[in-house]
Design an enzyme around this catalytic site. Structure first.
Site, PDB file in Angstrom:
ATOM      1  N   HIS A 162      26.681  -2.108  -4.552  1.00  0.00           N
ATOM      2  CA  HIS A 162      25.601  -2.905  -5.111  1.00  0.00           C
ATOM      3  C   HIS A 162      26.075  -3.887  -6.179  1.00  0.00           C
ATOM      4  O   HIS A 162      25.555  -4.987  -6.294  1.00  0.00           O
ATOM      5  CB  HIS A 162      24.540  -1.976  -5.700  1.00  0.00           C
ATOM      6  CG  HIS A 162      23.346  -2.697  -6.246  1.00  0.00           C
ATOM      7  ND1 HIS A 162      22.511  -3.435  -5.448  1.00  0.00           N
ATOM      8  CD2 HIS A 162      22.864  -2.815  -7.520  1.00  0.00           C
ATOM      9  CE1 HIS A 162      21.542  -3.965  -6.198  1.00  0.00           C
ATOM     10  NE2 HIS A 162      21.741  -3.603  -7.452  1.00  0.00           N
ATOM     11  N   ASP A 188      20.527  -8.592  -7.797  1.00  0.00           N
ATOM     12  CA  ASP A 188      19.524  -7.536  -7.936  1.00  0.00           C
ATOM     13  C   ASP A 188      18.181  -8.181  -8.302  1.00  0.00           C
ATOM     14  O   ASP A 188      17.715  -9.077  -7.578  1.00  0.00           O
ATOM     15  CB  ASP A 188      20.015  -6.510  -8.970  1.00  0.00           C
ATOM     16  CG  ASP A 188      19.137  -5.294  -9.102  1.00  0.00           C
ATOM     17  OD1 ASP A 188      19.196  -4.412  -8.234  1.00  0.00           O
ATOM     18  OD2 ASP A 188      18.376  -5.225 -10.087  1.00  0.00           O
TER      19      ASP A 188
END
Length: 301
Positions: free
Chosen positions: A274, A99
């Site tokens: 994610h 991320d």
């Protein structure tokens, strides 16, 4: 065995998890996260013969949390990571980021190439800077309600996220960032143990989300820094790993990344979202380890 310490680097304090011996691997987490996110990867890396340093990135956990957004641009955060190498008195390291951690390690291949053994990014790809600022692109494509644009505001996002810290964390970790300002009931993802969620909640109730939001408030500043660099192609061996269910791919597609690298290997983990390194820890850890070993073998030739 893991140790926990606080190191003074680059003018701030970084809380670090340290384990193992051997070639250095630096693990950089994203938003809203902590070094605990790497709990599956650290023991595997240590067993494979690596030394691991996993900080709570600036703005998070027990690390310093500068109040001004100016303290969170990519060059400054990158200097934090390089300072970890200086603290360890090593010249080069492998860097792995997820991320915003990925967005923080990719530029090191351009700003500090001599310190990089390899780069691995999870979820967020590196791309050559676009002709216009990212916030303009997001506004044109998704409108003013896009969450990254809402995070640019001052104070309002903090108030929204901190109203119910548990719900905020569950929403984000479940990939439901679109539900941050709603009252819908969201259950914690199956891959997240209760004790780990409790750790997240306890820390973010103490610190708030301001530090993490300041990374978003540097999206355009980071773009300006990137456009001023003399080069845009990363020479270091690099690995990108994403999941088929990662919503980030909808607005940060990786299919144009290859031109930004001399050596890029890409993998897509079927069924992963994610938080792929927590959702599919063995598959992702094996990909990382296989890549680090391949790089180290080439360096030994």
């Amino acid at each position: 065995m893991r140790d926990h310490d606080t190191w003074q680097v680059n003018g701030i304090d970084l809380a670090v998890t340290i384990a193992g011996s051997g070639p250095l691997v630096v693990l950089a987490h994203g938003f809203p996260d902590l070094a605990i996110t790497w709990r599956h990867q650290v023991p595997a890396l240590v067993e494979a013969g690596y030394r691991v340093v996993a900080p709570d990135m600036r703005g998070y956990g027990r690390s310093s949390r500068p109040s001004s957004p100016d303290g969170y641009d990519s060059d400054t955060v990158g200097a934090d990571l390089i300072a970890l190498l200086d603290h360890e008195q090593v010249e080069r390291a492998h860097f792995v980021g997820h991320d915003w951690g990925a967005a923080s390690v990719w530029p090191l291949g351009l700003t500090h190439p001599e310190r990089v053994l390899s780069l691995t990014g999870l979820s967020v790809p590196y791309t050559v800077p676009a002709p216009v600022a990212p916030t303009q692109i997001f506004r044109n494509r998704f409108g003013d309600d896009f969450y990254m644009l809402k995070f640019q505001e001052k104070a309002t996002p903090e108030a929204m996220l901190e109203r119910d810290v548990t719900r905020t964390l569950v929403a984000v970790l479940s990939g439901r960032v679109d539900q941050l300002d709603s009252d819908d009931v969201i259950g914690a993802p199956a891959w997240l143990p209760d004790d780990v969620l409790d750790t997240y909640v306890r820390e973010f109730e103490r610190t708030g989300f301001g530090g993490g939001l300041n990374y978003y408030r540097n999206i355009d500043a980071n773009w300006r820094l990137a456009t001023r660099r003399d080069r845009h192609r990363i020479e270091a061996p690099s690995l990108f790993v994403t999941g088929t269910e990662d919503p980030i791919s909808a607005f940060m597609p990786a299919d144009r990344s290859a031109r930004g690298f001399r050596r890029l290997r890409s993998h897509t983990v079927s069924g992963a979202g994610h938080w792929l390194h927590q959702e599919e820890p063995k598959r992702v850890t094996d990909l990382i380890l296989d890549y680090l070993r391949s790089v180290d073998r080439r360096n030994d030739l």
